[in-house]
Design an enzyme around this catalytic site. Structure first.
Site, PDB file in Angstrom:
ATOM      1  N   GLU A 127       0.840  -1.470   0.128  1.00 40.29           N
ATOM      2  CA  GLU A 127      -0.134   0.161  -0.104  1.00 40.29           C
ATOM      3  C   GLU A 127       0.927   1.289   0.000  1.00 40.29           C
ATOM      4  O   GLU A 127       1.898   1.395   0.930  1.00 40.29           O
ATOM      5  CB  GLU A 127      -0.738   0.007   1.477  1.00 40.29           C
ATOM      6  N   ALA A 268       1.806  -0.222  10.677  1.00 41.52           N
ATOM      7  CA  ALA A 268       1.722  -1.535  10.490  1.00 41.52           C
ATOM      8  C   ALA A 268       0.588  -1.622   9.024  1.00 41.52           C
ATOM      9  O   ALA A 268       0.185  -0.793   8.607  1.00 41.52           O
ATOM     10  CB  ALA A 268       0.688  -2.375  11.549  1.00 41.52           C
ATOM     11  N   GLU A 270      -2.531  -3.983   7.152  1.00 42.34           N
ATOM     12  CA  GLU A 270      -3.674  -4.823   7.190  1.00 42.34           C
ATOM     13  C   GLU A 270      -3.836  -5.989   5.996  1.00 42.34           C
ATOM     14  O   GLU A 270      -4.875  -6.733   5.961  1.00 42.34           O
ATOM     15  CB  GLU A 270      -4.904  -4.012   7.252  1.00 42.34           C
ATOM     16  N   ASN A 271      -2.697  -6.508   5.321  1.00 42.89           N
ATOM     17  CA  ASN A 271      -2.856  -7.468   4.238  1.00 42.89           C
ATOM     18  C   ASN A 271      -3.724  -8.573   4.910  1.00 42.89           C
ATOM     19  O   ASN A 271      -3.814  -9.070   6.076  1.00 42.89           O
ATOM     20  CB  ASN A 271      -1.493  -7.896   4.006  1.00 42.89           C
ATOM     21  N   HIS A 303      -6.636  -1.874  15.178  1.00 44.62           N
ATOM     22  CA  HIS A 303      -6.751  -1.110  13.878  1.00 44.62           C
ATOM     23  C   HIS A 303      -6.723  -2.208  12.778  1.00 44.62           C
ATOM     24  O   HIS A 303      -7.592  -2.047  11.931  1.00 44.62           O
ATOM     25  CB  HIS A 303      -5.805   0.067  13.593  1.00 44.62           C
ATOM     26  N   GLU A 304      -5.484  -2.664  12.749  1.00 46.76           N
ATOM     27  CA  GLU A 304      -5.282  -3.518  11.734  1.00 46.76           C
ATOM     28  C   GLU A 304      -6.172  -4.792  11.576  1.00 46.76           C
ATOM     29  O   GLU A 304      -6.457  -5.183  10.391  1.00 46.76           O
ATOM     30  CB  GLU A 304      -3.626  -4.135  11.450  1.00 46.76           C
ATOM     31  N   HIS A 307      -9.417  -3.663  10.000  1.00 46.39           N
ATOM     32  CA  HIS A 307      -9.454  -3.298   8.635  1.00 46.39           C
ATOM     33  C   HIS A 307      -9.866  -4.804   7.914  1.00 46.39           C
ATOM     34  O   HIS A 307     -10.017  -4.709   6.652  1.00 46.39           O
ATOM     35  CB  HIS A 307      -7.959  -3.103   8.189  1.00 46.39           C
ATOM     36  N   GLU A 326      -9.690   4.215   6.188  1.00 47.42           N
ATOM     37  CA  GLU A 326      -9.094   4.656   7.404  1.00 47.42           C
ATOM     38  C   GLU A 326      -9.812   5.406   8.506  1.00 47.42           C
ATOM     39  O   GLU A 326      -9.642   5.130   9.486  1.00 47.42           O
ATOM     40  CB  GLU A 326      -7.665   5.382   6.813  1.00 47.42           C
TER      41      GLU A 326
END
Length: 868
Positions: A127, A268, A270-271, A303-304, A307, A326
């Site tokens: 990203e 970080a 979020e894949n 957070h990740e 996502h 986001e």
């Protein structure tokens, strides 16, 4: 001046209005990696489909790779061409299988985008546009594909092979190499692709979802770091349970993996199923991580993970919609963190961060709406506006609609757009449909930059028992936007009696949607004081007619914790501005209010963490933000004068606060965190007072500390002063943690933030330290980034700080343009300062702009800073 023929070509500007759907889609992607740090071969097999009636060729984005072969439907072709770095393949039919083979060099990838080497391992960051550095692909978020990935690598050097999704198979090749295959069944854009290969240890656990599926969890780190992963694992499980309970979102794969790496441009990523983290947001134990670090780890893990739905299952159509994922996810992680401890303190921390980073952004040359209209380099829009203001916009929507309607709207959004790429408009439309509300005017928050300013005055008509609150709003001009329309501002208000302190009204939600309006309150039996924007219900600046006595009253009696904190901060701010502008140092009201607040902690009426936040003075930068032109020296003198006076006049109370909880063994509980926070704030005020034993008290704390919060708190106090203990503490700290990069970052950062007169010279010397490197983003941020936000040191007379920062940015730009661009804004605010500082800052911006070969990342930030 360069003429038109010799001037370098300017980077193209991308505009939201020019969006067009992709001409080709890629439903399936198969990737085969032969991994090698210096020469990785990537074979890609893309199933492509023409979208719509057109005869356009297939265009695949690329960057930095060496093309080796191209075939279509199994037949090698030669009629492909490169336009710049874009691979163009003419195709006649509507569906084909396109195969490419490229070679890339991860160990020479200093930009840390695409596939790169970190600490002997290989990892990815895609990203926003890093996937094109791995293989040729339509690298845009609205091209969603399912992925199968096969990796082959030296088994001894890279025993762990990870990718998105779930593992399918693995085996040995008999020649010292091994292979692994992974499959992600959920369509995703290329920016969510991830791969990790290396020598890593794993902390394994599991989580059972509400439907009874068991998910295997893994956190991969270097073997030596394994004991420091328990907090992150605990936070992950809490996050998974919280998202099920609060948003009804369940995890969807059989495995969820996290990998921590030292070299990372972000916090970080979020894949899907394989989150890659900056190690600072995974590794923690009491000896190396502060309470802030522990809280940040939990927030970023949440957070990740969140996502997975707000970003992965539903992604953004184009990068102009970045806040769709986001802003919404920051709002979600803020809610999670508030539920883990003190919601009031969390709200204070969030607003302080917003004011420190986003308000200046909104008031400067880089101001932009949460949905930008144009950009040159998308990485420059990973900003506080997109994230933090974006979260505030979601919060306002939730406030206006109420919790049930907001949840219904989010459910509708997730269900309707699952597996697709959506827009901000799609999100708002779901909220309208679920609630029946009309959010037409509210949409202006997505298109207008700037922080609204709200004027408020209260009239009391004693004879009639009526009070009138008069409100007005103005959205200031920002670069490219003037004469803005009024926005919808949800303001929570309440009246209190100035004599009795009792509430004179219920809390009321006022929707200020016009340039001005009035609100009438009945049965007001005594002179009222108004509590405004309670809970910081709207991200605005309040300008009210409340007196110092009114603010002190609210700081004592308001029943909304944030409003109580805000009253104290406004009282302090007004006092500091008067001292800065007029040289008037009347501290009595602040001293009395702080004394009352400290007494509240002693009596147990107030939470220690809240008290610690409330008694902290506004930062020098925030004080400067309130002035027409910033005088850093005057701001520093005013703030230090108030700190010194508070320290001296309340010394006994500071010592009492400092002694409370002293000697208690470390624990990570809200109560223990609050006690440590207040203790370290008290230590800072003792030092500011000039107390003869302050350095010795700080040294004792430093030596005896059983945790990093107290150790760094003592170090910070010592570093700001002049004493033998200062040098001893710096030496002890360095020698103890020389082999721990994350803690060494604290050593650099603490010195870069020092309030000493010689900080600029000390920072320049630290840049020559053997342990300093611009190649690691964390280290660059710790020294260069921290110095840039140290208002007094950065703006030292003569412009030495400006020249040093510009030199560092140019050197960093050659390695990592993305990080360099993010560290430029302190120079870009040159218009906020009087001559000669403004001219010196502008000169450094012009020097950067005139340097041949700077990246488009840095060019965009510099050009906007000079023009805005």
């Amino acid at each position: 001046m360069l003429d038109a023929l010799s001037a370098p070509a300017l980077p193209p500007v991308l505009r939201r209005e020019d969006y067009r759907a992709p001409e080709w889609t890629v439903p399936e992607t198969d990737l085969d990696f032969a991994l090698d740090p210096s020469a990785t071969r990537v074979r890609a097999r893309l199933s492509v489909r023409r979208s719509g009636a057109h005869d356009a060729p297939l265009r695949l984005d690329g960057a930095g790779q060496v093309p080796l072969a191209v075939s279509v439907d199994g037949v090698a072709i030669n009629d492909w061409r490169l336009e710049g770095e874009t691979l163009v393949i003419p195709l006649s039919g509507d569906a084909h299988v396109v195969e490419t083979e490229v070679e890339i060099a991860p160990d020479r990838n200093t930009q840390l985008m695409g596939l790169y080497a970190s600490g002997g391992n290989l990892c990815t960051q895609c990203e926003a546009e890093g996937f094109r550095r791995i293989t040729y692909f339509p690298d845009r978020p609205d091209v969603l594909s399912t992925y199968r990935v096969r990796m082959t690598a030296d088994a001894a050097r890279f025993p762990v092979l990870l990718a998105n999704g779930d593992p399918v198979a693995r085996g040995e090749n008999g020649d010292g190499t091994h292979w692994a295959e992974w499959h992600d069944p959920f369509p995703k854009p290329s920016y969510l692709f991830a791969l990790v290969a290396g020598k890593l240890a794993v902390n394994r656990s599991s989580f059972t979802t509400r439907s009874g599926r068991e998910v295997e969890l893994g956190i991969y780190v270097r073997a030596a770091d394994l004991p420091r992963t328990e907090h992150a694992m605990h936070a992950l499980k809490l996050s998974m349970a919280w998202d099920e309970r609060v948003y009804g979102r369940e995890y969807d794969l059989d495995v969820f993996n996290i990998v921590a790496v030292d070299d990372f441009n972000f916090g970080a990523m979020e894949n899907k199923g394989l989150n890659i983290f900056n190690s600072r947001y995974i590794l923690a134990d009491p000896d190396t991580a502060t309470d802030y670090d522990y809280d940040a780890i939990a927030a970023v893990v949440a957070h990740e993970y969140f996502h997975n739905w707000s970003g992965n299952r539903v992604t953004c159509r184009d990068w102009f919609q970045l806040s769709l994922k986001e802003g919404f996810t920051v709002y979600r992680d803020q809610g999670f963190s508030a539920d883990q401890g003190s919601a009031a303190v969390k709200r204070i921390e969030d607003v302080r961060g917003l004011r420190a980073a986003q308000f200046p952004e909104d008031a400067g040359p880089l101001a932009h709406p949460i949905r930008p209209e144009s950009y040159i380099e998308i990485s420059n829009f990973y900003t506080a506006t997109i994230y933090n203001k974006g979260a505030e916009v979601i919060r306002m929507m939730a406030t206006i609609l109420g919790p049930e309607a907001f949840r219904a709207g989010s459910d509708l959004y997730f269900d309707r757009f699952d597996g697709t790429a959506a827009t901000c408009e799609d999100f708002v439309a779901c909220m309208e449909e679920a609630s029946g509300a009309d959010l037409t005017q509210f949409r202006r928050w997505y298109s207008q930059a700037g922080t609204p300013r709200v004027s408020a005055s209260l009239e009391h008509h004693a004879g009639s028992g009526r009070a009138t609150l008069n409100l007005g709003q103005k959205v200031p001009d920002t670069p490219g936007q003037t004469g803005k329309a009024p926005q919808v501002l949800p303001l929570k208000v309440r009246l209190f009696g100035s004599e009795t302190g009792r509430p004179l009204s219920e809390e009321q939600l006022v929707l200020l949607s016009e340039p001005s309006m009035s609100v009438t309150f009945e049965t007001v039996t005594e002179r009222p004081v108004v509590s405004l924007n309670r809970g910081f219900s709207a991200p605005v600046v309040i300008e009210s007619d409340r007196t110092a006595a009114d603010l002190a009253f609210l700081a004592r009696t308001d029943d909304d914790p944030f409003a109580r904190y805000e009253a104290m901060q406004q009282l302090m701010l007004d006092t500091l501005i008067a001292a800065t502008v007029e040289g008037r140092a009347d501290h009595d009201a602040v001293v009395a209010a702080v004394a009352d607040t400290l007494d509240g902690a002693t009596s147990g009426e107030l939470d220690a963490a809240f008290v610690a936040e409330a008694v902290l003075l506004p930062s020098e930068a925030f004080v400067g933000d309130q002035l027409a032109l910033v005088d850093p020296d005057a701001v520093f003198r005013a703030r230090e004068g108030l700190r010194r006076d508070l320290g001296r006049r309340l010394e006994a109370r500071w010592r009492q606060a400092y002694d409370t909880g002293a000697g208690e063994p470390y624990s990570y509980t809200p109560e223990a965190k609050g006690a440590r926070r207040l203790r370290n704030v008290a230590l800072g005020y003792l030092a500011a007072s000039g107390a003869a034993d302050a350095a010795q008290v700080a040294w004792r704390q430093f030596e005896r500390a059983d945790n990093m919060t107290d150790r760094q708190g003592a170090l910070t106090t010592l570093v700001n002063g002049v004493s033998d203990e200062r040098e001893a503490a710096l030496d002890v700290f360095y020698n103890r943690y020389a082999d721990n990069g994350l803690v060494l970052d604290k050593w650099f950062q603490t010195q870069a933030l020092s309030s000493r007169d010689d900080t600029a010279a000390l920072v320049a010397a630290l840049a020559q330290h053997p342990d300093f490197t611009l190649a690691n983003p964390n280290r660059a941020r710790a020294l260069v980034g921290a110095f840039g936000v140290n208002q007094r040191a950065f703006h030292t007379e003569g412009g030495a700080g400006y020249r040093w920062l510009a030199d560092q940015l140019l050197a960093l730009d050659a390695l990592n343009p993305q990080t360099a661009a993010k560290l430029l804004p302190p120079l870009g605010r040159w218009r906020r300062f009087a001559p000669p500082r403004a001219a010196l800052m502008r000169a450094e911006l012009e020097r950067i702009a005139g340097t041949p070969g700077i990246s488009k990342d840095l060019f965009e930030q510099v050009s906007k800073s000079l023009e805005g």
